[in-house]
Design a protein around this motif. Structure first.
Motif, PDB file in Angstrom:
ATOM      1  N   SER A   1     -91.279  28.468  62.536  1.00  0.00           N
ATOM      2  CA  SER A   1     -89.914  27.990  62.324  1.00  0.00           C
ATOM      3  C   SER A   1     -88.981  28.887  63.126  1.00  0.00           C
ATOM      4  O   SER A   1     -89.261  30.082  63.307  1.00  0.00           O
ATOM      5  N   TYR A   2     -87.868  28.314  63.583  1.00  0.00           N
ATOM      6  CA  TYR A   2     -86.947  29.037  64.457  1.00  0.00           C
ATOM      7  C   TYR A   2     -85.531  29.005  63.909  1.00  0.00           C
ATOM      8  O   TYR A   2     -85.085  27.991  63.370  1.00  0.00           O
ATOM      9  N   TRP A   3     -84.823  30.108  64.086  1.00  0.00           N
ATOM     10  CA  TRP A   3     -83.398  30.239  63.799  1.00  0.00           C
ATOM     11  C   TRP A   3     -82.759  30.543  65.143  1.00  0.00           C
ATOM     12  O   TRP A   3     -83.137  31.504  65.814  1.00  0.00           O
ATOM     13  N   VAL A   4     -81.821  29.709  65.592  1.00  0.00           N
ATOM     14  CA  VAL A   4     -81.200  29.868  66.899  1.00  0.00           C
ATOM     15  C   VAL A   4     -79.693  29.981  66.718  1.00  0.00           C
ATOM     16  O   VAL A   4     -79.070  29.148  66.047  1.00  0.00           O
ATOM     17  N   GLN A   5     -79.104  31.015  67.318  1.00  0.00           N
ATOM     18  CA  GLN A   5     -77.660  31.226  67.246  1.00  0.00           C
ATOM     19  C   GLN A   5     -77.082  31.196  68.654  1.00  0.00           C
ATOM     20  O   GLN A   5     -77.673  31.744  69.584  1.00  0.00           O
ATOM     21  N   VAL A   6     -75.942  30.537  68.802  1.00  0.00           N
ATOM     22  CA  VAL A   6     -75.247  30.456  70.089  1.00  0.00           C
ATOM     23  C   VAL A   6     -73.784  30.848  69.895  1.00  0.00           C
ATOM     24  O   VAL A   6     -73.261  30.809  68.773  1.00  0.00           O
TER      25      VAL A   6
ATOM     26  N   GLN B   1     -74.176  23.195  65.653  1.00  0.00           N
ATOM     27  CA  GLN B   1     -72.825  22.650  65.459  1.00  0.00           C
ATOM     28  C   GLN B   1     -71.880  23.741  64.987  1.00  0.00           C
ATOM     29  O   GLN B   1     -72.098  24.347  63.947  1.00  0.00           O
ATOM     30  N   GLY B   2     -70.843  24.007  65.772  1.00  0.00           N
ATOM     31  CA  GLY B   2     -69.819  24.959  65.358  1.00  0.00           C
ATOM     32  C   GLY B   2     -68.835  24.307  64.409  1.00  0.00           C
ATOM     33  O   GLY B   2     -68.835  23.089  64.230  1.00  0.00           O
TER      34      GLY B   2
ATOM     35  N   ASP C   1     -68.867  30.187  67.308  1.00  0.00           N
ATOM     36  CA  ASP C   1     -70.318  30.296  67.298  1.00  0.00           C
ATOM     37  C   ASP C   1     -70.913  29.205  66.432  1.00  0.00           C
ATOM     38  O   ASP C   1     -70.201  28.482  65.745  1.00  0.00           O
ATOM     39  N   ALA C   2     -72.230  29.099  66.492  1.00  0.00           N
ATOM     40  CA  ALA C   2     -72.948  28.090  65.719  1.00  0.00           C
ATOM     41  C   ALA C   2     -74.407  28.510  65.603  1.00  0.00           C
ATOM     42  O   ALA C   2     -74.876  29.377  66.344  1.00  0.00           O
ATOM     43  N   PHE C   3     -75.111  27.894  64.681  1.00  0.00           N
ATOM     44  CA  PHE C   3     -76.549  28.139  64.558  1.00  0.00           C
ATOM     45  C   PHE C   3     -77.242  26.860  64.142  1.00  0.00           C
ATOM     46  O   PHE C   3     -76.626  25.910  63.680  1.00  0.00           O
TER      47      PHE C   3
END
Length: 80
Positions: free
Chosen positions: A23-28, A59-60, A40-42
């Protein structure tokens, strides 16, 4: 940019290159042309099999009307 809300969003393609289901957690973060951070969003991608790909949207919650660039700030993988 989400056309309904003007909230910033990033379209992502996550690929599991490990040998275990993960499983992945991605933050931008969203920045303007001068590099100023505007928001920011994740997103999370659960239970991706080895070699499998999945599309996801981070989605921010900030209304941003300027032209933005998305930058990955963190990707964390957890073995499922």
């Amino acid at each position: 940019m989400n056309s309904s809300t003007d909230w910033a969003e990033a379209e992502l393609l996550v690929t599991n290159r490990s040998s275990k289901t993960s499983s992945y957690w991605v933050q931008v973060e969203f920045v303007d042309s001068s590099g100023t951070r505007l928001g920011d969003a994740f997103t999370t991608v659960p239970d991706l099999a080895p070699g499998q790909r999945a599309k996801a949207t981070a989605q921010g919650l900030d209304t941003i009307t300027a032209k933005i660039t998305c930058r990955l700030t963190d990707v964390t993988r957890y073995a499922s």
